[in-house]
Design a protein around this motif. Structure first.
Motif, short mmCIF file in Angstrom:
data_model
loop_
_atom_site.label_atom_id
_atom_site.label_comp_id
_atom_site.label_asym_id
_atom_site.label_seq_id
_atom_site.Cartn_x
_atom_site.Cartn_y
_atom_site.Cartn_z
N PRO A 1 0.81 -1.23 0.00
CA PRO A 1 0.00 0.00 0.00
C PRO A 1 0.84 1.27 0.00
CG PRO A 1 -0.85 -1.61 1.58
CD PRO A 1 0.47 -2.13 1.11
N GLY A 2 2.01 1.29 0.63
CA GLY A 2 2.80 2.50 0.72
C GLY A 2 3.72 2.76 -0.46
N ALA A 3 3.85 1.78 -1.35
CA ALA A 3 4.80 1.94 -2.45
C ALA A 3 4.36 3.02 -3.42
CB ALA A 3 4.96 0.60 -3.17
N ASP A 4 3.05 3.06 -3.71
CA ASP A 4 2.55 4.06 -4.64
C ASP A 4 2.77 5.47 -4.08
OD1 ASP A 4 1.06 4.69 -7.12
OD2 ASP A 4 -0.38 5.52 -5.70
N ARG A 5 2.58 5.63 -2.78
CA ARG A 5 2.81 6.93 -2.13
C ARG A 5 4.28 7.33 -2.25
NH1 ARG A 5 1.45 11.96 -0.53
NH2 ARG A 5 2.57 12.56 1.37
N ALA A 6 5.17 6.38 -2.04
CA ALA A 6 6.60 6.67 -2.14
C ALA A 6 6.97 7.09 -3.55
CB ALA A 6 7.41 5.46 -1.70
N GLU A 7 6.41 6.40 -4.54
CA GLU A 7 6.69 6.75 -5.93
C GLU A 7 6.16 8.15 -6.26
OE1 GLU A 7 8.33 5.21 -8.63
OE2 GLU A 7 9.20 4.23 -6.88
N HIS A 8 5.00 8.48 -5.71
CA HIS A 8 4.43 9.80 -5.97
C HIS A 8 5.30 10.89 -5.35
CE1 HIS A 8 1.38 12.75 -6.85
NE2 HIS A 8 1.36 13.14 -5.59
N VAL A 9 5.80 10.66 -4.14
CA VAL A 9 6.69 11.63 -3.49
C VAL A 9 7.95 11.80 -4.31
CG1 VAL A 9 8.12 12.05 -1.45
CG2 VAL A 9 5.77 11.23 -1.17
N LEU A 10 8.52 10.70 -4.80
CA LEU A 10 9.72 10.77 -5.63
C LEU A 10 9.45 11.53 -6.91
CD1 LEU A 10 12.65 9.97 -6.16
CD2 LEU A 10 11.81 7.81 -7.13
N TRP A 11 8.29 11.30 -7.52
CA TRP A 11 7.92 12.01 -8.75
C TRP A 11 7.81 13.51 -8.50
CZ3 TRP A 11 3.37 14.77 -9.77
CH2 TRP A 11 3.22 15.16 -11.10
N ARG A 12 7.19 13.88 -7.38
CA ARG A 12 7.07 15.30 -7.05
C ARG A 12 8.43 15.94 -6.82
NH1 ARG A 12 2.24 17.36 -4.78
NH2 ARG A 12 3.49 18.49 -3.25
N ARG A 13 9.33 15.22 -6.14
CA ARG A 13 10.66 15.76 -5.87
C ARG A 13 11.42 15.99 -7.17
NH1 ARG A 13 12.49 11.88 -2.88
NH2 ARG A 13 11.64 12.75 -0.95
N ARG A 14 11.33 15.03 -8.09
CA ARG A 14 12.02 15.17 -9.37
C ARG A 14 11.40 16.30 -10.20
NH1 ARG A 14 12.53 8.69 -10.78
NH2 ARG A 14 14.43 8.31 -9.54
N LEU A 15 10.08 16.43 -10.14
CA LEU A 15 9.42 17.49 -10.89
C LEU A 15 9.83 18.85 -10.36
CD1 LEU A 15 7.35 18.21 -13.08
CD2 LEU A 15 5.57 18.07 -11.33
N ARG A 16 9.89 19.01 -9.03
CA ARG A 16 10.33 20.28 -8.47
C ARG A 16 11.77 20.58 -8.85
NH1 ARG A 16 7.50 18.34 -3.86
NH2 ARG A 16 9.46 17.88 -2.78
N HIS A 17 12.60 19.54 -8.89
CA HIS A 17 14.00 19.74 -9.30
C HIS A 17 14.07 20.28 -10.73
CE1 HIS A 17 17.71 18.36 -11.31
NE2 HIS A 17 18.29 18.69 -10.17
N ASP A 18 13.27 19.70 -11.63
CA ASP A 18 13.29 20.15 -13.02
C ASP A 18 12.73 21.56 -13.16
OD1 ASP A 18 14.35 17.75 -13.74
OD2 ASP A 18 12.48 16.88 -14.49
N ILE A 19 11.69 21.88 -12.37
CA ILE A 19 11.13 23.23 -12.43
C ILE A 19 12.16 24.24 -11.94
CG2 ILE A 19 9.37 24.77 -11.45
CD1 ILE A 19 7.49 22.35 -11.36
N ARG A 20 12.85 23.92 -10.84
CA ARG A 20 13.87 24.83 -10.32
C ARG A 20 14.99 25.03 -11.35
NH1 ARG A 20 14.62 23.21 -5.57
NH2 ARG A 20 13.64 24.97 -4.57
#
Length: 250
Positions: free
Chosen positions: A22-41
């Motif tokens: 159950p927590g794996a999808d949440r972890a992947e979503h957090v990782l996706w958000r972190r990478r997206l913020r990195h690219d935006i910055r």
């Protein structure tokens, strides 16, 4: 129906996440958000670098230089918003944590900066008056509040928006008037842009620092939105020579 024997499936196809955890999808979503913020910055940093180079170039006129400087300022505000998002770790603000601590800021200068940017983005006449006024506030929160109110005023105005900053009896008022239909007009038809005004957001942004919000009708017949902030004494340049440098920088 399950997959036939010997036929593989993508790990992400399981609605509960990887390997049925159950927590794996949440972890992947957090990782996706972190990478997206990195690219935006990274992209914001590129824009800031390019705009900074244009500002000091010799082959552009004063008008173009002023516009590029405004673009640079807007981009820096966006970069600071992204930094606050990173500091929050992607969590919602309803977890009981307090907002960023207040700072002593020049309300008139910050408001004038927002007005300058809006003048480049609207055909309406946007007027600004105000003297030196200091308040205890988070600069990004105030930027968001003023930008929100001014953007809505420009969208509903017929042709003119007046912005005023004044200090009075321990408070600093940021007042935005427009010559639109007003909040009480056309009750059978919603006021254009009213649903997206975000007054609740504005209220939350300033009330967290002891401020308040007033809404009424102005002399031009449209709406008047007045944000009241706790005033702060001006800094002592002798004690702190850098006290005026309140703007967040990337």
């Amino acid at each position: 129906m399950g997959a036939p024997a010997g036929v593989g499936t993508l790990a992400g196809a399981d609605p509960r996440g990887f390997h049925g955890e159950p927590g794996a999808d949440r972890a992947e979503h957090v990782l996706w958000r972190r990478r997206l913020r990195h690219d935006i910055r990274h992209e914001l940093g590129t824009i800031i670098m390019l705009a900074s180079a244009v500002v000091v170039a010799d082959d552009i006129g004063d008008t173009s230089r002023a516009r590029v400087e405004q673009i640079l300022g807007e981009t820096r505000w966006l970069d600071h918003l992204l930094r606050q998002l990173d500091e929050d770790g992607g969590r919602d603000r309803d977890d009981g944590r307090p907002p960023p601590g207040p700072e002593r800021i020049r309300v008139d200068e910050l408001t004038a900066e927002v007005v300058t940017g809006m003048r480049l983005a609207t055909a309406h006449e946007v007027c600004f008056t105000g003297g030196e006024a200091w308040a205890h506030m988070d600069p990004v929160a105030l930027w968001r509040a003023v930008r929100n109110v001014l953007d809505n005023a420009c969208r509903v105005a017929e042709g003119r928006v007046n912005v005023r900053v004044e200090a009075d009896r321990g408070w600093v008022a940021v007042q935005v008037d427009d010559d639109g239909p007003g909040f009480g007009a056309h009750r059978d038809r919603p006021r254009p842009g009213l649903a997206s005004l975000g007054l609740g957001i504005v209220h939350d942004l300033i009330s967290g620092y002891g401020g308040s919000l007033e809404i009424r009708t102005c002399e031009m017949g449209g709406a008047r939105v007045r944000m009241l902030l706790p005033a702060a004494p001006p800094p002592d340049p002798a004690a702190d020579p850098h006290a005026d440098d309140w703007r967040p920088h990337p």
